[in-house]
Enzyme design. Structure first.
Site, short mmCIF file in Angstrom:
data_model
loop_
_atom_site.label_atom_id
_atom_site.label_comp_id
_atom_site.label_asym_id
_atom_site.label_seq_id
_atom_site.Cartn_x
_atom_site.Cartn_y
_atom_site.Cartn_z
N PRO A 38 3.89 11.43 -33.76
CA PRO A 38 4.82 11.78 -34.82
C PRO A 38 6.24 11.35 -34.47
CG PRO A 38 3.35 13.61 -34.35
CD PRO A 38 3.12 12.59 -33.28
N GLU A 39 6.90 10.65 -35.40
CA GLU A 39 8.27 10.20 -35.19
C GLU A 39 9.21 11.07 -36.02
OE1 GLU A 39 8.52 5.95 -35.62
OE2 GLU A 39 6.88 5.60 -34.21
#
Length: 270
Positions: free
Chosen positions: A2-3
């Site tokens: 996840p960014e």
């Protein structure tokens, strides 16, 4: 992994359910995550209210009266809001049971996530050297130009350096460089100010669009409501090596740059 848009999507999803809610119990089934979950954590937060839910880079910050609970989703982690009587699964490692009858559950199959604590008046080492947020005014063309001056580092590596600017992960670095028309291999110090201004605008627009669409689901990511992100449909280059460029129709090139997959158009990016 996840960014920034995925973490911000998670923050927006869970905040309305947990802010101003009292933690009745903290249950840690697996304390061995990327770093050990502090053994004293229950005594620090049980009975206290979650004052706010914030984000710094890819970290979620749950503010309590005496400190901050720091959460990181690692490679495949997710946070879900569920009823307190929901049976835990194999990879459900941490629960915060709330006075609302709901719980906040951390699920992390690979156990690369983190649950850490920061006392008031201190700064956790993981947060101490972070650069500005990409959507804040502090991240502008003048700032990026100062960071790039004299550097031979490839521009893609530079904008992915969290000490320069946080949260520009691999997906969004690829996309922003394409929008700005900049070759990801180009030395940061050899890019004109006008082109850096275009890059800053591209980083901001790509991240803002991804947040609005709930992030990018490639494999594991789901938001706090259990739904996937839809920005994948808007990707111009990432994951499209060998496919036609959306602008010129030439096949996109895919290389390894800094050990990361990098996709770009040799015709459109200079």
């Amino acid at each position: 992994m996840p960014e920034l848009p995925e973490v911000e999507t998670t923050r927006r999803g869970i905040a309305p359910h947990i802010e101003q809610r009292r933690v009745k119990a903290l249950r840690v089934r697996q304390p061995k995550l990327r770093w050990p979950v502090p053994a004293q954590l229950p005594q620090w937060i049980e009975g206290d209210c979650i004052q706010s839910v914030e984000r710094r880079a890819k970290y979620l910050l749950l503010r309590f009266s005496r400190g901050t609970l720091i959460l990181h989703l690692g490679m495949s982690g997710s946070l879900r809001i569920q009823p307190c009587n929901t049976e835990p699964g194999k990879h459900d490692h941490v629960d915060l049971e709330l006075d609302s009858g709901q719980l906040l559950r951390l699920t992390d199959p690979r156990r690369f996530g983190a649950v850490l604590w920061q006392e008031n008046g201190t700064v956790h080492p993981l947060l101490a050297s972070l650069g500005p947020e990409p959507l804040d005014e502090a991240f502008d063309a003048a700032y990026l130009q100062r960071c790039c001056k004299g550097r031979r580092t490839a521009i893609k590596a530079l904008i992915m350096n969290a000490e320069i600017v946080v949260g520009v992960g691999n997906i969004y670095a690829n996309e922003a460089l394409f929008r700005a028309g900049i070759d990801p291999r180009r030395a940061a110090g050899r890019i004109a100010a006008a082109r850096l201004e275009k890059l800053v605008a591209a980083i901001k627009s790509v991240l803002a669009a991804a947040i609005e669409q709930g992030g990018t689901t490639l494999k594991d990511f789901v938001g706090g409501d259990g739904k996937p992100g839809y920005f994948k449909q808007a990707l111009d280059v990432y994951g499209r090596g060998g496919e036609p460029c959306h602008q010129c129709g030439e096949p996109l090139s895919e290389i390894r740059l800094g050990q990361r997959s990098t996709v770009f158009c040799r015709q459109c990016q200079r």
